[in-house]
Design a protein around this motif. Structure first.
Motif, mmCIF file in Angstrom:
data_model
loop_
_atom_site.group_PDB
_atom_site.id
_atom_site.type_symbol
_atom_site.label_atom_id
_atom_site.label_comp_id
_atom_site.label_asym_id
_atom_site.label_seq_id
_atom_site.Cartn_x
_atom_site.Cartn_y
_atom_site.Cartn_z
ATOM 1 N N ALA A 1 34.713 85.741 51.439
ATOM 2 C CA ALA A 1 33.353 85.366 50.820
ATOM 3 C C ALA A 1 33.108 83.923 50.452
ATOM 4 O O ALA A 1 32.167 83.441 50.843
ATOM 5 C CB ALA A 1 33.245 86.284 49.676
ATOM 6 N N ILE A 2 34.138 83.231 50.442
ATOM 7 C CA ILE A 2 34.233 81.798 49.707
ATOM 8 C C ILE A 2 34.072 80.928 51.183
ATOM 9 O O ILE A 2 33.314 80.204 51.387
ATOM 10 C CB ILE A 2 35.459 81.484 49.043
ATOM 11 C CG1 ILE A 2 35.512 82.056 47.820
ATOM 12 C CG2 ILE A 2 35.295 80.015 48.932
ATOM 13 C CD1 ILE A 2 36.773 81.933 47.046
ATOM 14 N N ILE A 3 34.832 81.268 52.249
ATOM 15 C CA ILE A 3 35.115 80.748 53.579
ATOM 16 C C ILE A 3 33.635 80.927 54.228
ATOM 17 O O ILE A 3 33.040 79.935 54.828
ATOM 18 C CB ILE A 3 36.084 81.059 54.445
ATOM 19 C CG1 ILE A 3 37.440 80.649 53.437
ATOM 20 C CG2 ILE A 3 36.124 80.277 55.630
ATOM 21 C CD1 ILE A 3 38.535 81.479 54.267
ATOM 22 N N GLN A 4 32.983 81.943 54.417
ATOM 23 C CA GLN A 4 31.864 82.214 55.277
ATOM 24 C C GLN A 4 30.833 81.417 55.460
ATOM 25 O O GLN A 4 30.327 81.064 56.293
ATOM 26 C CB GLN A 4 31.541 83.805 54.913
ATOM 27 C CG GLN A 4 30.419 84.437 55.836
ATOM 28 C CD GLN A 4 29.994 85.707 55.702
ATOM 29 O OE1 GLN A 4 30.787 86.365 54.973
ATOM 30 N NE2 GLN A 4 28.678 85.690 55.769
ATOM 31 N N PRO A 5 30.350 80.926 54.120
ATOM 32 C CA PRO A 5 29.143 80.062 54.109
ATOM 33 C C PRO A 5 29.843 78.720 54.985
ATOM 34 O O PRO A 5 28.913 77.894 55.657
ATOM 35 C CB PRO A 5 28.723 79.704 52.984
ATOM 36 C CG PRO A 5 29.652 80.354 52.034
ATOM 37 C CD PRO A 5 30.509 81.397 52.708
ATOM 38 N N TRP A 6 30.835 78.156 54.706
ATOM 39 C CA TRP A 6 31.390 77.224 55.494
ATOM 40 C C TRP A 6 31.383 77.219 57.010
ATOM 41 O O TRP A 6 31.001 76.221 57.720
ATOM 42 C CB TRP A 6 32.702 76.513 54.834
ATOM 43 C CG TRP A 6 32.667 76.158 53.421
ATOM 44 C CD1 TRP A 6 32.704 76.992 52.444
ATOM 45 C CD2 TRP A 6 32.415 74.877 52.937
ATOM 46 N NE1 TRP A 6 32.513 76.239 51.153
ATOM 47 C CE2 TRP A 6 32.415 74.898 51.474
ATOM 48 C CE3 TRP A 6 31.986 73.612 53.709
ATOM 49 C CZ2 TRP A 6 32.096 73.829 50.781
ATOM 50 C CZ3 TRP A 6 31.813 72.552 52.726
ATOM 51 C CH2 TRP A 6 31.973 72.690 51.408
ATOM 52 N N VAL A 7 31.936 78.026 57.228
ATOM 53 C CA VAL A 7 32.005 78.508 58.631
ATOM 54 C C VAL A 7 30.592 78.505 59.502
ATOM 55 O O VAL A 7 30.573 77.948 60.349
ATOM 56 C CB VAL A 7 32.975 80.028 58.946
ATOM 57 C CG1 VAL A 7 32.716 80.314 60.491
ATOM 58 C CG2 VAL A 7 34.215 79.820 58.554
ATOM 59 N N ALA A 8 29.514 79.315 58.678
ATOM 60 C CA ALA A 8 28.243 79.262 58.961
ATOM 61 C C ALA A 8 27.648 78.170 59.360
ATOM 62 O O ALA A 8 26.983 77.669 60.508
ATOM 63 C CB ALA A 8 27.535 80.006 58.177
ATOM 64 N N GLY A 9 27.825 76.918 58.229
ATOM 65 C CA GLY A 9 27.321 75.693 58.399
ATOM 66 C C GLY A 9 28.004 74.821 59.564
ATOM 67 O O GLY A 9 27.174 74.242 60.209
ATOM 68 N N ILE A 10 29.297 75.148 59.910
ATOM 69 C CA ILE A 10 30.117 74.204 60.951
ATOM 70 C C ILE A 10 29.406 74.840 62.058
ATOM 71 O O ILE A 10 29.087 74.076 63.189
ATOM 72 C CB ILE A 10 31.543 74.477 60.754
ATOM 73 C CG1 ILE A 10 31.776 73.675 59.444
ATOM 74 C CG2 ILE A 10 32.131 74.034 61.951
ATOM 75 C CD1 ILE A 10 33.325 74.074 59.123
ATOM 76 N N THR A 11 29.539 76.065 62.354
ATOM 77 C CA THR A 11 28.656 76.844 63.659
ATOM 78 C C THR A 11 27.492 76.324 63.798
ATOM 79 O O THR A 11 27.297 75.751 64.995
ATOM 80 C CB THR A 11 28.654 78.390 63.519
ATOM 81 O OG1 THR A 11 30.226 78.826 63.107
ATOM 82 C CG2 THR A 11 28.358 78.933 64.770
ATOM 83 N N LEU A 12 26.647 76.224 62.862
ATOM 84 C CA LEU A 12 25.277 75.750 63.363
ATOM 85 C C LEU A 12 25.130 74.241 63.559
ATOM 86 O O LEU A 12 24.362 73.891 64.434
ATOM 87 C CB LEU A 12 24.292 76.180 62.082
ATOM 88 C CG LEU A 12 24.269 77.540 61.709
ATOM 89 C CD1 LEU A 12 23.252 77.846 60.425
ATOM 90 C CD2 LEU A 12 23.261 78.433 63.043
#
Lengths: 75, 156, 240
Positions: C15-26
């Protein structure tokens, strides 16, 4: 601009490639995110009904979960 | 003894995967050329397929061999593997990549040593570069027009 | 290692990592797409159609990568019976299937103007189609048994059997003659692709990979929560 869209005559192949890729990736992402949301909502609702296993988070809105969702996840 | 069971399962998995690998490897080896998409011009010249047999021929379009009949869609050219070449006649639209020196794959029947083609497909090589880079290579004399030898490895 | 593989701990971490991965992907997609359309040059032979490569090749790589990940997860699930491994394999399958389908579809759209055909039964295209069927078989087996554990075991075995297809896909263009051209990027003597085209390709490939990680986190969280829901349901039934 129209030259860009024409892609040197290959627009009919280049744009569908990107379009299809975008559609499939976005649909898969949205389906996954919604699946997580409905499952989490169902979990919160059940937890409230069953009583605490070890309750540390407050039960917020559980009205969103409908019987339909529950059925969908039975499958 | 949980460790022992884990080892047993690990051994099973490893043996299972290797056995499947060996089995599939043997099948593919037995199939051999059957898995290949096309025959080389040498194959065609040596084996002389019957006129009823549909064959796939792959090779390079020989430089200077392309003849287009005026006012018709008929094209004649030779396909070569730098050892032998086969005459091809084709009527229809050619793919955009078709040109002399290009690798192609063509399907048809061999009549009197000439392949009467129903389909011509272009093969492209694994090199990707902008046109300017090709110009620069040509000017510096480092341009190898079609790495013929390397591509022929494919046709064999 | 086992500390992070604990499902409860994993849920919190994910749950903590997910928004970071999402941002990097975009972010990577924004850069990759910009380069694919505006900085990458047309090809000397294929012209503008070469731009299809920037979605086709990453899709194909990820189709194979996801299968390898699924097979490793299956092996770990079969041998060590780790609860997260089954879940990771199950979460990977639909993503891998989607990538494999995209590789086939965009390849077809690229093949038509360049080769002159949508499809040909050469070794590369056929082995890639088999990969798609393996994914479909894996997902079908998951749901084919009333007993979830048996479904998981059957699909894990299928995943491991199918691993043999991966080297066949990779080397098909070297072992047999095919219409598909040989490798351009991952080969012994270095890539035969101009840097102006290689960079957008690599950035798109990384974007596809972080997209997979993003989806994987979401789907594993969903599966683990669904497991908790099942436990609560059982408790409700038995607790009356």
């Amino acid at each position: 601009m129209s030259e860009f869209l024409a892609m040197g005559g290959y627009g009919a192949f280049v744009w569908p490639s990107y379009g299809l890729t975008a559609v499939i990736m976005v649909v898969l992402l949205i389906a996954s995110l919604r699946g997580l949301k409905t499952t989490e909502a169902m979990f919160e609702r059940l937890k409230a009904e069953t009583g605490p296993i070890h309750d540390h988070s407050n039960v917020d809105n559980n009205n969103k979960t409908t019987a339909e969702n529950a059925d969908a996840h039975e499958a | 003894m949980p460790m022992k069971r884990k080892h047993k399962r690990l051994t099973f998995v490893m043996i299972g995967v290797s056995l499947v690998g060996v089995a599939v490897g043997l099948v593919l080896f037995a199939l051999g050329d059957g898995v290949s998409l096309f025959h080389s011009p040498t194959d065609i010249v040596v084996k002389k397929p019957s006129p009823e047999q549909r064959v796939r021929l792959g090779g390079l379009v020989e430089e200077g061999s392309v003849l287009r009949e005026e006012g018709s869609a008929v094209v004649q050219f030779k396909v070569t593997d730098l050892e032998h070449s086969v005459q091809v006649v084709y009527k229809g639209l050619l793919p955009d990549l078709f040109r002399e020196g290009q690798g192609i794959v063509t399907t048809g029947k061999v009549v009197d040593g000439t392949l009467v083609a129903e389909e011509v497909l272009a093969k492209h090589d694994e090199n990707y570069m902008p046109p300017e880079a090709v110009e620069a290579l040509k000017q510096s004399g480092q341009w190898k027009p079609d790495d013929g030898a390397e591509r022929m490895e494919m046709a064999k | 290692m086992h500390r992070f593989a604990n499902p409860t701990r994993f849920l919190k971490l994910a749950a903590i990592i997910q928004p970071w991965v999402a941002g990097i992907t975009l972010g990577l997609f924004a850069i990759g797409l910009y380069m694919a359309f505006f900085t990458a040059p047309p090809d000397y032979q294929q012209g503008e159609s070469v731009r299809i490569m920037y979605v086709h090749v990453p899709s194909a790589w990820m189709g194979m990568f996801c299968y390898a990940a699924m097979a490793v997860a299956s092996a770990v699930a079969l041998v060590w019976k780790h609860p997260l491994a089954d879940v990771a394999g199950k979460a990977t399958a639909p993503v891998g299937a989607a990538f494999t389908f995209l590789a086939l579809a965009t390849g077809s759209l690229w093949g038509k103007p360049m080769w002159g055909t949508w499809w040909v039964w050469d070794a590369r295209l056929t082995s890639m189609l088999i990969l798609l069927f393996l994914y479909i078989g894996y997902m079908a087996l998951q749901g084919a048994f009333d007993d979830r554990a048996r479904g998981a075991r059957a699909s894990a075995i299928l995943a491991l059997v199918g691993v043999v297809n991966l080297p066949i896909i990779k080397f098909s263009v070297d072992w047999w003659n095919t219409l598909h051209q040989p490798a351009s990027v991952i080969k012994m003597d270095g890539p035969s692709i101009h840097p102006d085209m290689l960079w957008p390709l690599l950035i798109m490939a990384v974007a596809f990979k972080t997209y997979y990680v993003w989806i994987l986190l979401v789907r594993i969280r969903q599966e683990l929560t669904a497991n908790k829901v099942r436990i609560l349901r059982l408790k409700q039934v038995h607790g009356g």
